[in-house]
Design a protein around this motif. Structure first.
Motif, PDB file in Angstrom:
ATOM      1  N   ALA A 128      70.292  87.601  70.146  1.00 52.01           N
ATOM      2  CA  ALA A 128      70.228  86.510  69.168  1.00 52.01           C
ATOM      3  C   ALA A 128      69.155  85.500  69.553  1.00 52.01           C
ATOM      4  O   ALA A 128      68.474  84.938  68.680  1.00 52.01           O
ATOM      5  N   ALA A 129      69.004  85.254  70.843  1.00 52.75           N
ATOM      6  CA  ALA A 129      68.008  84.280  71.279  1.00 52.75           C
ATOM      7  C   ALA A 129      66.595  84.749  71.006  1.00 52.75           C
ATOM      8  O   ALA A 129      65.692  83.940  70.767  1.00 52.75           O
ATOM      9  N   ASN A 130      66.381  86.057  71.045  1.00 51.65           N
ATOM     10  CA  ASN A 130      65.049  86.611  70.827  1.00 51.65           C
ATOM     11  C   ASN A 130      64.780  86.987  69.375  1.00 51.65           C
ATOM     12  O   ASN A 130      63.689  87.468  69.052  1.00 51.65           O
ATOM     13  N   ALA A 131      65.769  86.787  68.507  1.00 49.02           N
ATOM     14  CA  ALA A 131      65.578  87.111  67.089  1.00 49.02           C
ATOM     15  C   ALA A 131      64.743  86.035  66.405  1.00 49.02           C
ATOM     16  O   ALA A 131      64.650  84.901  66.865  1.00 49.02           O
ATOM     17  N   LYS A 132      64.136  86.394  65.302  1.00 46.49           N
ATOM     18  CA  LYS A 132      63.378  85.420  64.529  1.00 46.49           C
ATOM     19  C   LYS A 132      64.323  84.447  63.842  1.00 46.49           C
ATOM     20  O   LYS A 132      65.425  84.832  63.441  1.00 46.49           O
ATOM     21  N   PRO A 133      63.921  83.197  63.673  1.00 46.94           N
ATOM     22  CA  PRO A 133      64.788  82.236  62.983  1.00 46.94           C
ATOM     23  C   PRO A 133      65.150  82.669  61.572  1.00 46.94           C
ATOM     24  O   PRO A 133      66.208  82.293  61.066  1.00 46.94           O
ATOM     25  N   SER A 134      64.304  83.471  60.952  1.00 47.96           N
ATOM     26  CA  SER A 134      64.552  83.886  59.569  1.00 47.96           C
ATOM     27  C   SER A 134      65.472  85.089  59.458  1.00 47.96           C
ATOM     28  O   SER A 134      65.821  85.493  58.350  1.00 47.96           O
ATOM     29  N   ASP A 135      65.879  85.684  60.591  1.00 47.48           N
ATOM     30  CA  ASP A 135      66.733  86.863  60.567  1.00 47.48           C
ATOM     31  C   ASP A 135      68.191  86.486  60.797  1.00 47.48           C
ATOM     32  O   ASP A 135      68.481  85.589  61.587  1.00 47.48           O
ATOM     33  N   PRO A 136      69.139  87.164  60.123  1.00 45.22           N
ATOM     34  CA  PRO A 136      70.558  86.968  60.441  1.00 45.22           C
ATOM     35  C   PRO A 136      70.859  87.572  61.809  1.00 45.22           C
ATOM     36  O   PRO A 136      70.219  88.537  62.232  1.00 45.22           O
TER      37      PRO A 136
ATOM     38  N   GLY B 206      71.406  81.705  71.913  1.00 44.60           N
ATOM     39  CA  GLY B 206      72.128  82.846  71.356  1.00 44.60           C
ATOM     40  C   GLY B 206      73.630  82.729  71.381  1.00 44.60           C
ATOM     41  O   GLY B 206      74.324  83.645  70.956  1.00 44.60           O
ATOM     42  N   GLU B 207      74.187  81.613  71.875  1.00 39.85           N
ATOM     43  CA  GLU B 207      75.627  81.416  71.901  1.00 39.85           C
ATOM     44  C   GLU B 207      76.015  80.239  71.016  1.00 39.85           C
ATOM     45  O   GLU B 207      75.305  79.233  70.965  1.00 39.85           O
ATOM     46  N   VAL B 208      77.143  80.361  70.341  1.00 42.60           N
ATOM     47  CA  VAL B 208      77.631  79.311  69.462  1.00 42.60           C
ATOM     48  C   VAL B 208      78.416  78.303  70.295  1.00 42.60           C
ATOM     49  O   VAL B 208      79.433  78.651  70.908  1.00 42.60           O
ATOM     50  N   VAL B 209      77.948  77.069  70.328  1.00 39.10           N
ATOM     51  CA  VAL B 209      78.631  76.029  71.098  1.00 39.10           C
ATOM     52  C   VAL B 209      79.513  75.159  70.207  1.00 39.10           C
ATOM     53  O   VAL B 209      80.402  74.472  70.712  1.00 39.10           O
ATOM     54  N   SER B 210      79.302  75.172  68.897  1.00 34.45           N
ATOM     55  CA  SER B 210      80.144  74.426  67.965  1.00 34.45           C
ATOM     56  C   SER B 210      79.812  74.898  66.558  1.00 34.45           C
ATOM     57  O   SER B 210      78.696  75.354  66.299  1.00 34.45           O
ATOM     58  N   ASP B 211      80.784  74.806  65.637  1.00 32.41           N
ATOM     59  CA  ASP B 211      80.539  75.220  64.254  1.00 32.41           C
ATOM     60  C   ASP B 211      81.366  74.364  63.296  1.00 32.41           C
ATOM     61  O   ASP B 211      82.360  74.791  62.761  1.00 32.41           O
ATOM     62  N   PRO B 212      80.948  73.114  63.063  1.00 31.59           N
ATOM     63  CA  PRO B 212      81.692  72.217  62.175  1.00 31.59           C
ATOM     64  C   PRO B 212      81.542  72.584  60.694  1.00 31.59           C
ATOM     65  O   PRO B 212      80.559  73.200  60.289  1.00 31.59           O
ATOM     66  N   GLU B 213      82.531  72.178  59.910  1.00 30.92           N
ATOM     67  CA  GLU B 213      82.516  72.394  58.459  1.00 30.92           C
ATOM     68  C   GLU B 213      81.829  71.234  57.751  1.00 30.92           C
ATOM     69  O   GLU B 213      81.836  70.105  58.226  1.00 30.92           O
ATOM     70  N   VAL B 214      81.259  71.528  56.589  1.00 35.22           N
ATOM     71  CA  VAL B 214      80.700  70.503  55.705  1.00 35.22           C
ATOM     72  C   VAL B 214      81.528  70.535  54.430  1.00 35.22           C
ATOM     73  O   VAL B 214      81.571  71.542  53.744  1.00 35.22           O
ATOM     74  N   THR B 215      82.207  69.413  54.136  1.00 33.59           N
ATOM     75  CA  THR B 215      83.177  69.432  53.042  1.00 33.59           C
ATOM     76  C   THR B 215      82.933  68.381  51.965  1.00 33.59           C
ATOM     77  O   THR B 215      83.534  68.462  50.901  1.00 33.59           O
ATOM     78  N   GLN B 216      82.064  67.385  52.218  1.00 32.64           N
ATOM     79  CA  GLN B 216      81.948  66.282  51.256  1.00 32.64           C
ATOM     80  C   GLN B 216      80.493  65.980  50.912  1.00 32.64           C
ATOM     81  O   GLN B 216      80.053  64.837  50.982  1.00 32.64           O
ATOM     82  N   GLY B 217      79.757  66.983  50.594  1.00 31.04           N
ATOM     83  CA  GLY B 217      78.411  66.745  50.111  1.00 31.04           C
ATOM     84  C   GLY B 217      77.348  66.784  51.187  1.00 31.04           C
ATOM     85  O   GLY B 217      77.631  66.909  52.385  1.00 31.04           O
ATOM     86  N   ALA B 218      76.112  66.684  50.727  1.00 33.60           N
ATOM     87  CA  ALA B 218      74.973  66.744  51.634  1.00 33.60           C
ATOM     88  C   ALA B 218      74.966  65.538  52.563  1.00 33.60           C
ATOM     89  O   ALA B 218      75.307  64.424  52.166  1.00 33.60           O
ATOM     90  N   ILE B 219      74.579  65.768  53.799  1.00 30.54           N
ATOM     91  CA  ILE B 219      74.491  64.696  54.802  1.00 30.54           C
ATOM     92  C   ILE B 219      73.056  64.207  54.823  1.00 30.54           C
ATOM     93  O   ILE B 219      72.148  64.893  55.296  1.00 30.54           O
ATOM     94  N   THR B 220      72.865  63.025  54.304  1.00 33.94           N
ATOM     95  CA  THR B 220      71.521  62.467  54.208  1.00 33.94           C
ATOM     96  C   THR B 220      71.383  61.274  55.150  1.00 33.94           C
ATOM     97  O   THR B 220      72.352  60.860  55.802  1.00 33.94           O
ATOM     98  N   GLY B 221      70.200  60.712  55.200  1.00 31.17           N
ATOM     99  CA  GLY B 221      69.974  59.522  56.006  1.00 31.17           C
ATOM    100  C   GLY B 221      69.494  59.798  57.412  1.00 31.17           C
ATOM    101  O   GLY B 221      69.223  58.867  58.170  1.00 31.17           O
ATOM    102  N   GLY B 222      69.417  61.078  57.801  1.00 29.28           N
ATOM    103  CA  GLY B 222      68.881  61.396  59.121  1.00 29.28           C
ATOM    104  C   GLY B 222      69.849  61.220  60.255  1.00 29.28           C
ATOM    105  O   GLY B 222      69.467  61.360  61.417  1.00 29.28           O
TER     106      GLY B 222
END
Length: 589
Positions: free
Chosen positions: A244-252, A328-344
């Motif tokens: 996963a670490a050596n995969a292209k960013p555009s690849d699943p 290549g390892e998942v350290v966290s995977d939060p959900e997005v439930t209330q719209g786009a997160i804007t403001g930086g």
């Protein structure tokens, strides 16, 4: 008539020497017992004795970041490199900073040096990837019969009490105040999800076709790899992370959680770690959130993150989550439930301790860490060479000890038994403590540490010599042994403490101002100096008090080392009584 003044009462070690000897005996039994109970009976050896590979990494500033080499960035880099080394299955590696811009990585024997060199010498890759599918980390039963997965299953659910399953979530509200707008809120963030049971083949989720490689063959291959992936096995987890670490960013990609209890199919990355401007752990007391992690994105990253979270919020779990993927390892995977997160700015919260929030903040900060590393030096030590060095060190120590014993026997005779017994007690204490410090604080006995132990033989023997000479001086002044032992102790004690304090101070300064293997020498020297004080006070002095009561030493036997004649003591001359006057003398008077 005035009462006679009472003499000074001797201290506990003088009046009751048995107590002091009991204390040192209990310490020896406790340390030896702890050594066998812990299952460690030999000291942990350093890389120069056990063999292995040592890398010296030199930090360099990236263009436009002239002051990036600082303590925080270096410590963050150390934590990331430790993660990489642990991913290789190495359990006794040492990663530490050296000076201001160097990191030393010591990897023991049994590790692929080429793979280790590649791992520690490359810059970490941090990506934010959308989650397509997730389930437990175990291999899916009967992968050959796995149907085309449906994205409706998430591999987790609510518990029986109706409480959230601990899945982290991210949300934002357009009505929020400027200070809170654009937060990513986590409801009990755990590093990874732990499903209550392994899904059956019929329930196995499959990747979103829109995120899979084109063509049914690509989808089937990805589904098969996902089913066969067993993240509970370290080797499989490391292989998946490397791929996963050596995969292209555009690849699943397929990825595992840090602990291997979950596995993921992740879509193409639209946000990279370099888009993160800063991340920090903060304690939020106003709304009771506790420890949270705040992310600040740069201008480009802010737009990409808003676009990604806006797309995720319209989907069902688990496809409304984004995975934070480091190497290549998942350290966290939060959900997005209330719209786009804007403001930086985004905030991940819920279920954090101070340590876990700081760890995640370090991971996120490393994506924007303006440092790169070059391998400045690489040293490989074979196990055979390490064994030869250890044998040489032990031989040198044995020779030094033998010379000290010969000197003591020739010069001090019977007192040499006291010195050798004290050296034996000191050796037992030093060995057991070094063994226990291995699993306790990771202390590794390297060649400089062995040299420090050899030097300590002379320091310990010097303390005995000081005390013996004080006793002999008292005997030369005409005192018997028992008073000489007690009167010589205060002056000897003062000299021993001053000498050991100077040695310990030198060891402490050397340990602070140096790095790497030289610290092993300083640590051993300081430890043995402290033990020297304990042995002299709790063993040597009480033992001399007891022996002074024995005729062999008390009467000054010629082989005791305390013979007054050999010490040049001249018996006091007795005055002759004048002769009584005779008759002749009386007449003359």
């Amino acid at each position: 008539m005035a009462a006679p003044k009472k003499g000074r009462r001797s201290s506990g070690s003088q009046g009751r020497p048995g107590r002091a000897l009991a204390v040192i005996l209990i310490a020896i039994v406790a340390l030896t017992g702890g050594m066998f109970v812990s299952g460690h009976t030999t000291p942990r050896l350093g890389i120069d004795l056990a063999g292995g590979t040592s890398f010296t990494l030199e930090a360099k500033n990236q263009p436009g970041k002239p002051n990036a080499i600082n303590t925080d960035n270096m410590n963050t880099a150390v934590s990331i490199i430790e993660r990489r080394v642990n991913g290789l299955g190495v359990s006794e590696a040492e990663v530490q900073t050296q000076g201001e811009k160097h990191i030393i990585v010591n990897i023991p024997k049994g590790t692929n040096a080429k793979q280790a060199r590649q791992q520690v010498g490359t810059t970490a890759q941090l990506y934010f990837r959308p989650v397509t599918t997730t389930t437990s980390g175990q291999k899916t039963p009967d992968p050959s019969s796995t149907p085309s997965p449906s994205a409706s299953a998430s591999g987790k659910g609510d518990d029986k009490g109706g409480k959230p399953s601990g899945t982290p979530s991210a949300s934002s509200s357009s009505s929020a105040s400027p200070s809170t707008q654009g937060r990513a809120l986590s409801e009990g963030l755990k590093a990874d999800k732990k499903p209550s049971e392994t899904p059956s083949p019929s329930d196995t989720p499959k990747p979103d076709p829109s995120k899979s490689p084109p063509g049914s063959a690509g989808q089937q291959e990805l589904a098969k790899q996902f089913a066969n992936l067993d993240c509970t096995k370290p080797a499989a987890r490391a292989a998946a992370a490397d791929k996963a670490a050596n995969a292209k960013p555009s690849d699943p990609v397929l990825a595992c959680s840090e602990k291997g209890d979950s596995k993921f199919v992740l879509g193409p990355s639209e946000v990279e770690g370099t888009d993160v401007d800063d991340a920090s752990a903060v304690f939020e007391s106003q709304n009771g959130a506790g420890w949270i992690v705040q992310l600040d994105f740069n201008g480009k990253g802010s737009k990409k993150f808003a676009k990604t979270t806006g797309e995720l919020t319209t989907k069902q779990s688990p496809q409304n989550r984004f995975a934070i993927v480091l190497d290549g390892e998942v350290v966290s995977d939060p959900e997005v439930t209330q719209g786009a997160i804007t403001g930086g700015r985004a905030t991940i919260s819920g279920g954090f301790t101070q340590q876990s929030s700081e760890d995640l903040a370090n991971v996120l900060s490393y994506g924007a860490l303006p440092l790169s590393f070059d391998i400045a030096d690489e040293t490989t030590v074979s196990a055979a060479l390490g064994g030869e060095q250890l044998d040489a060190g032990l031989v040198a120590g044995a020779i030094g000890l033998a010379l000290v014993v010969i000197y003591l026997v020739v010069y001090y005779r019977g007192l040499a038994l006291v010195a050798m017994a004290s050296l034996g007690v000191s050796a037992i204490l030093t060995y057991t403590i070094m063994v226990l410090l291995g699993p306790g604080i990771g202390f590794a006995l390297n060649l400089p540490a062995v040299c420090g132990a050899i030097v300590a033989i002379g320091i310990t023997a010097d303390s005995f010599i000081v005390y013996f000479e004080r006793i002999r001086d008292e005997i030369r002044e005409g005192r018997s042994l028992r008073p000489a032992v007690e009167r010589g102790w205060p002056r000897a004690r003062r000299t021993i403490l001053v000498s050991d304090f100077v040695s310990f101070l030198a060891a402490a300064v050397l340990y602070i101002v140096t790095v790497g293997k030289v610290q092993g020498f300083a640590f051993t020297l300081g430890l043995t100096t402290l033990l020297d004080v304990a042995v002299v006070f709790l063993f040597t002095k009480p033992l001399m008090t007891i022996l002074a009561r024995r005729p062999f030493f008390g009467n000054g036997h010629s082989w005791s080392g305390l013979d007054p004649k050999r010490l040049g003591v001249t018996p006091p001359l007795r005055r002759r009584r004048p002769a009584a006057p005779g008759p002749a003398d009386t007449k003359e008077a």
